[in-house]
Motif scaffolding. Structure first.
Motif, mmCIF file in Angstrom:
data_model
loop_
_atom_site.group_PDB
_atom_site.id
_atom_site.type_symbol
_atom_site.label_atom_id
_atom_site.label_comp_id
_atom_site.label_asym_id
_atom_site.label_seq_id
_atom_site.Cartn_x
_atom_site.Cartn_y
_atom_site.Cartn_z
ATOM 1 N N ALA A 31 0.846 -1.190 0.000
ATOM 2 C CA ALA A 31 0.000 0.000 0.000
ATOM 3 C C ALA A 31 0.882 1.240 0.000
ATOM 4 C CB ALA A 31 -0.919 0.014 1.214
ATOM 5 N N ILE A 32 0.268 2.344 -0.390
ATOM 6 C CA ILE A 32 0.873 3.667 -0.249
ATOM 7 C C ILE A 32 -0.048 4.455 0.664
ATOM 8 C CG2 ILE A 32 1.507 5.824 -1.409
ATOM 9 C CD1 ILE A 32 2.128 4.160 -3.918
ATOM 10 N N ALA A 33 0.510 5.044 1.707
ATOM 11 C CA ALA A 33 -0.281 5.802 2.673
ATOM 12 C C ALA A 33 0.298 7.207 2.816
ATOM 13 C CB ALA A 33 -0.270 5.089 4.015
ATOM 14 N N ALA A 39 -1.735 4.679 7.027
ATOM 15 C CA ALA A 39 -0.588 3.794 7.249
ATOM 16 C C ALA A 39 -0.959 2.653 8.184
ATOM 17 C CB ALA A 39 0.590 4.583 7.811
ATOM 18 N N LEU A 40 -1.606 2.970 9.294
ATOM 19 C CA LEU A 40 -1.960 1.936 10.259
ATOM 20 C C LEU A 40 -3.041 1.011 9.708
ATOM 21 C CD1 LEU A 40 -1.821 3.985 13.573
ATOM 22 C CD2 LEU A 40 -0.070 2.514 12.567
ATOM 23 N N LEU A 50 8.642 1.843 4.448
ATOM 24 C CA LEU A 50 9.488 2.999 4.142
ATOM 25 C C LEU A 50 8.676 4.211 4.563
ATOM 26 C CD1 LEU A 50 10.655 1.854 0.598
ATOM 27 C CD2 LEU A 50 12.001 1.818 2.703
ATOM 28 N N VAL A 51 9.136 4.934 5.586
ATOM 29 C CA VAL A 51 8.315 5.949 6.237
ATOM 30 C C VAL A 51 8.967 7.327 6.178
ATOM 31 C CG1 VAL A 51 7.173 6.611 8.393
ATOM 32 C CG2 VAL A 51 7.432 4.185 7.824
ATOM 33 N N ASP A 52 8.264 8.277 5.572
ATOM 34 C CA ASP A 52 8.676 9.675 5.613
ATOM 35 C C ASP A 52 8.246 10.238 6.971
ATOM 36 O OD1 ASP A 52 9.619 12.183 4.876
ATOM 37 O OD2 ASP A 52 7.882 12.668 3.644
ATOM 38 N N ILE A 64 4.376 6.859 13.651
ATOM 39 C CA ILE A 64 3.916 5.792 12.765
ATOM 40 C C ILE A 64 4.936 4.650 12.772
ATOM 41 C CG2 ILE A 64 3.491 5.170 10.349
ATOM 42 C CD1 ILE A 64 2.368 8.061 10.013
ATOM 43 N N GLY A 65 6.210 5.004 12.643
ATOM 44 C CA GLY A 65 7.259 3.990 12.664
ATOM 45 C C GLY A 65 7.232 3.172 13.943
ATOM 46 N N MET A 66 7.077 3.847 15.066
ATOM 47 C CA MET A 66 7.018 3.154 16.359
ATOM 48 C C MET A 66 5.826 2.195 16.403
ATOM 49 S SD MET A 66 9.448 4.419 18.552
ATOM 50 C CE MET A 66 8.825 4.471 20.203
#
Length: 144
Positions: A31-33, A39-40, A50-52, A64-66
């Motif tokens: 997916a692209i979020a 994202a979740l 891969l998180v901006d 979000i990464g956490m």
């Protein structure tokens, strides 16, 4: 490889460029979020993210990464022009790729993340900075 990648990026042209790199590297885009909620919601069945950091809903990337790492067991790689903003969220990630990025950096980092036991301290990928595993700072300093 069979690994699915979640791309968390709000700039559509950057997201599409990353999508092409992911596919060229032999991975599937799950997916692209563009924000935290998407994202979740898209995290199920993804293995790598891969998180901006700065997204449509603000600087939510570190959180979000956490959450992706702790709740879903996803291996996180930050892709950002502002690595200093990661802060304590680095404990949830394998490392960071600094924008502007090179396709080879993303491809190599994905392959590293897809391995069962990535040896991040030995990784020499141009444009990728690995984060040491939690609790390893003292071990690194003693090698010094």
């Amino acid at each position: 490889m069979g690994k699915k990648v979640l791309i968390v990026e709000d700039e559509i042209f950057v997201a599409l460029e990353i999508e092409q790199i992911v596919e060229d590297a032999g991975f599937t885009v799950g997916a692209i979020a563009a924000d935290r909620a998407a994202a979740l919601e898209s995290a199920d069945n993804c293995d790598i993210a891969l998180v901006d950091l700065n997204l449509r809903d603000g600087p939510t990337g570190p959180q979000i990464g956490m959450e992706l790492a702790s709740r879903h067991g996803i291996r996180v790689i930050y892709v950002t022009a502002n690595p200093a903003q990661i802060g304590d969220a680095s404990v949830a990630a394998l490392g960071v790729i600094t924008k502007p990025f090179r396709a080879q950096s993303i491809s190599a980092a994905l392959k590293l993340a897809a391995t069962e036991k990535p040896d991040l301290l030995a990784a020499e990928i141009a444009g990728f900075t690995p984060f040491p595993p939690p609790g390893s700072w003292n071990a690194m300093e003693s090698r010094g």
